[in-house]
Design a protein around this motif. Structure first.
Motif, mmCIF file in Angstrom:
data_model
loop_
_atom_site.group_PDB
_atom_site.id
_atom_site.type_symbol
_atom_site.label_atom_id
_atom_site.label_comp_id
_atom_site.label_asym_id
_atom_site.label_seq_id
_atom_site.Cartn_x
_atom_site.Cartn_y
_atom_site.Cartn_z
ATOM 1 N N HIS A 90 41.906 -9.763 5.337
ATOM 2 C CA HIS A 90 40.623 -10.448 5.129
ATOM 3 C C HIS A 90 40.778 -11.549 4.072
ATOM 4 N N GLU A 91 41.407 -11.206 2.977
ATOM 5 C CA GLU A 91 41.590 -12.165 1.877
ATOM 6 C C GLU A 91 42.478 -13.332 2.309
ATOM 7 N N LEU A 92 43.571 -13.028 2.994
ATOM 8 C CA LEU A 92 44.470 -14.102 3.437
ATOM 9 C C LEU A 92 43.759 -15.011 4.434
ATOM 10 N N CYS A 93 42.946 -14.412 5.288
ATOM 11 C CA CYS A 93 42.210 -15.180 6.293
ATOM 12 C C CYS A 93 41.262 -16.170 5.613
ATOM 13 N N HIS A 94 40.627 -15.748 4.540
ATOM 14 C CA HIS A 94 39.772 -16.658 3.769
ATOM 15 C C HIS A 94 40.533 -17.917 3.376
ATOM 16 N N VAL A 95 41.707 -17.728 2.820
ATOM 17 C CA VAL A 95 42.460 -18.881 2.320
ATOM 18 C C VAL A 95 42.914 -19.758 3.490
ATOM 19 N N LEU A 96 43.303 -19.140 4.601
ATOM 20 C CA LEU A 96 43.728 -19.928 5.769
ATOM 21 C C LEU A 96 42.592 -20.809 6.275
ATOM 22 N N GLY A 235 44.510 -29.416 2.878
ATOM 23 C CA GLY A 235 44.848 -28.367 1.902
ATOM 24 C C GLY A 235 43.754 -27.338 1.704
ATOM 25 N N GLY A 236 42.866 -27.175 2.694
ATOM 26 C CA GLY A 236 41.876 -26.096 2.622
ATOM 27 C C GLY A 236 40.472 -26.555 2.285
ATOM 28 N N LEU A 237 40.326 -27.797 1.837
ATOM 29 C CA LEU A 237 38.995 -28.339 1.558
ATOM 30 C C LEU A 237 38.552 -29.178 2.755
ATOM 31 N N ARG A 262 48.024 -25.141 11.913
ATOM 32 C CA ARG A 262 48.637 -26.012 10.897
ATOM 33 C C ARG A 262 48.667 -25.304 9.554
ATOM 34 N N PRO A 263 49.850 -25.212 8.933
ATOM 35 C CA PRO A 263 49.896 -24.612 7.593
ATOM 36 C C PRO A 263 49.080 -25.457 6.616
ATOM 37 N N LEU A 264 48.553 -24.803 5.587
ATOM 38 C CA LEU A 264 47.827 -25.543 4.549
ATOM 39 C C LEU A 264 48.767 -26.541 3.897
ATOM 40 N N ALA A 265 48.279 -27.743 3.666
ATOM 41 C CA ALA A 265 49.097 -28.751 3.000
ATOM 42 C C ALA A 265 49.292 -28.362 1.531
ATOM 43 N N GLY A 266 50.351 -28.866 0.959
ATOM 44 C CA GLY A 266 50.505 -28.765 -0.494
ATOM 45 C C GLY A 266 51.409 -27.660 -0.993
ATOM 46 N N GLY A 267 51.540 -26.567 -0.237
ATOM 47 C CA GLY A 267 52.460 -25.513 -0.662
ATOM 48 C C GLY A 267 51.968 -24.719 -1.868
ATOM 49 N N ARG A 268 52.811 -23.782 -2.261
ATOM 50 C CA ARG A 268 52.452 -22.818 -3.298
ATOM 51 C C ARG A 268 51.964 -23.480 -4.577
ATOM 52 N N TYR A 269 52.671 -24.492 -5.034
ATOM 53 C CA TYR A 269 52.324 -25.033 -6.352
ATOM 54 C C TYR A 269 51.060 -25.861 -6.361
ATOM 55 N N GLU A 270 50.626 -26.311 -5.182
ATOM 56 C CA GLU A 270 49.299 -26.935 -5.171
ATOM 57 C C GLU A 270 48.240 -25.884 -5.519
ATOM 58 N N ARG A 271 48.394 -24.684 -4.958
ATOM 59 C CA ARG A 271 47.421 -23.622 -5.238
ATOM 60 C C ARG A 271 47.486 -23.193 -6.709
#
Ligand code: ZN
Ligand code: ZN
Ligand code: ZN
Length: 520
Positions: A90-96, A235-237, A262-271
């Motif tokens: 559920h949590e991961l789905c939110h971020v996706l 990137g999720g926005l 499509r994977p979220l843009a920006g990768g780990r360090y953007e988050r």
């Protein structure tokens, strides 16, 4: 196939085909979790609608704050060890899926945005995750349990998904999403919130409640700066509701049919940079003068360069800044609940206070080693769904007498709630009755005398065993056992042999043991 997401328990991704697919997509987007108990929630200034004290531990449990615990705009998932395994996907789905925002957005935009952002994670919870999910014999094939928690179902699910799927859940999930999207469309047309309801779920009114709690924050300059500077395109926005809705459908097809997402843009360090920037913006909100100019520069640097090197420099620069000015300590600002450069990441003081609320005698027994030991625990704390004090007791294994105190105090602090079976089925056993431990009684065995009243560090070596349970009146009952009976319970072989028959009979009358087979 094994998928690993930082900060989660790998086994929880294998519970259903949908959970596994979510984890795969999350890995492609480099998503990760913060640990809820390791993360220090920074107070939200009153000007941004902060209306409650930051959360704190009570009796070993860190409660979620009531109104502002969850943010759709935080793209790091939460791992709360007192929640059940269903939360992981559920949590991961939110971020996706991400969230909707645009400059000058109205409250109605925010309501529809929050509604759309919650839609797929909820459909996953009640429908998609149920297809192929292993449940206990009593609940197999019946779908989600809503409020009724079942320990047996949790255990079964950890064995991995079933070979067979249940298409019914997938169809019902799609129908649920269709109905909600139609209700969103109708609401948009009529300029009113017109929700549709499923059982106890009312996403529209949840979205209104979300905006009621978050409105000041969402309409603030802080939020404007955060959203306009710290997100890559893709990137999720999502800048409009159509784009957010399209993303909901894209991720749904990815989960249900295995379609590409499509994977979220920006990768780990953007988050990571986003999370730090938001926390620094909160600090900035309450800072003036030279310190505020310097902080402002750090926030802008995180916006311009969202890399590991940049994050590391900002952490180091904030450290230096906090030496020169009166600012919240770096240990607090960088207690994000996942690993950061320069040894930051865990709210160690919060963990100590949590342990104090659950197992004070164990901490006392550690004496001068307390800080070093809890610091080491914070680094090694496994991502499993057990309360803090139980995890700590396990970590202490072998370090006596602290380990004995921790095990005993954890059992008392988290004594299982009374089950109705206790009152319904307790008997005064006669000779032939086979008995078993009641489901709400917990066996705890220790190596030191935990009833020792002086300095716990001096508690004598003495094996002791107890049954612990919550009584109907709310207090905790602790029943000392003979070692003989404790061995029998541990071996699951409680026969009323003469040596323990009398002890067993009196415990059975109090409902600590129940008949293995109910007589007609
Ligand atoms: Zn792993
Ligand atoms: Zn949610
Ligand atoms: Zn069950």
């Amino acid at each position: 196939m094994n998928v690993h997401i930082e900060g989660a328990d790998d086994v929880e991704h294998l519970r259903s085909p949908a959970a596994l697919r979510v984890a795969e997509l999350a890995a492609e987007s480099e998503l990760f979790f913060f640990h809820f108990e390791h993360r220090l929630e920074l107070p939200l200034p009153e000007s941004l609608g902060g209306i409650e004290e930051p959360r704190g531990f009570e009796a070993g449990i860190l409660r979620e704050s009531k109104y502002q615990a969850f943010r759709h705009d935080l793209l790091v998932a939460s791992f709360n060890p007192t929640h059940r395994a269903k939360w992981t996907a559920h949590e991961l789905c939110h971020v996706l899926v991400g969230f909707g925002h645009r400059s000058g957005a109205t409250p109605f935009f925010h309501v529809l945005g929050a509604w759309l952002a919650e839609l797929l994670p909820v459909a996953l919870w009640y429908f998609f995750d149920e297809s192929g999910l292993r449940r206990c014999a009593r609940h197999a094939g019946q779908g989600p349990r809503f409020r009724a928690h079942c320990e047996d179902c949790e255990r079964e699910a950890r064995r991995g998904a079933l070979e067979t799927r249940d298409a019914k859940f997938v169809e019902e999930g799609r129908a649920f999403v269709d109905r909600e999207l139609a209700a969103v469309a109708r609401s948009r047309r009529e300029g009113r919130v017109l929700g549709s309801r499923f059982a106890t779920i009312d996403l529209a009114s949840d979205a209104v409640a979300y905006v009621a709690s978050h409105r000041a924050r969402l309409e603030s300059e802080l939020f404007e700066r955060f959203t306009s500077e710290h997100f890559s395109p893709g990137g999720g926005l999502h800048g409009d509701l159509d784009a957010l809705e399209a993303r909901v459908l894209e991720v749904m097809e990815g989960i249900v049919r295995g379609a590409a997402v499509r994977p979220l843009a920006g990768g780990r360090y953007e988050r990571v940079a986003q999370d730090l920037a938001y926390r620094l913006l909160l600090v900035l909100e309450e800072t003036e003068g030279d310190a505020s100019r310097e902080l402002d520069r750090l926030v802008s640097r995180l916006a311009g360069d969202r890399t590991e090197a940049s994050v590391e420099r900002v952490v180091a620069d904030y450290e230096a800044l906090a030496e020169d000015y009166v600012l919240p300590p770096p240990e607090d600002v960088f207690a994000v609940g996942y690993e950061l450069p320069r040894g930051y990441g865990s709210a160690v003081a919060q963990l100590v206070s949590g342990l104090h609320s659950a197992c004070p005698r164990a901490l006392e027994a550690l004496g001068d080693d307390l800080d070093a030991v809890v610091g080491e625990f914070a680094r090694r704390d496994p991502r499993i769904r057990r309360p803090l004090a139980h995890r700590f007791a396990e970590f202490l294994a072998g370090r006596e007498p602290a380990a004995s105190f921790a095990r005993f105090e954890a059992a008392v602090c988290h004594a299982p709630r009374p089950s109705p079976e206790r009152r319904a089925f307790a008997i005064a056993p006669s000779d032939g009755d086979a008995l078993e431990l009641a489901p709400d009684a917990h066996l705890v065995r220790v190596a030191h005398d935990v009833e020792h009243e002086g300095d716990p560090a001096d508690a004598p070596d003495r094996p002791r065993s107890y049954l612990v349970r919550a009584e109907d009146e709310g207090e905790v009952g602790v029943y000392a056992l003979s070692e003989r009976l404790a061995d029998a319970i541990q071996d699951r072989d409680v026969a009323p042999v003469p040596a323990i028959a009398e002890e067993l009979a009196s415990l059975a009358e109090a409902g600590l043991f129940l008949p293995k087979r109910l007589a007609l």
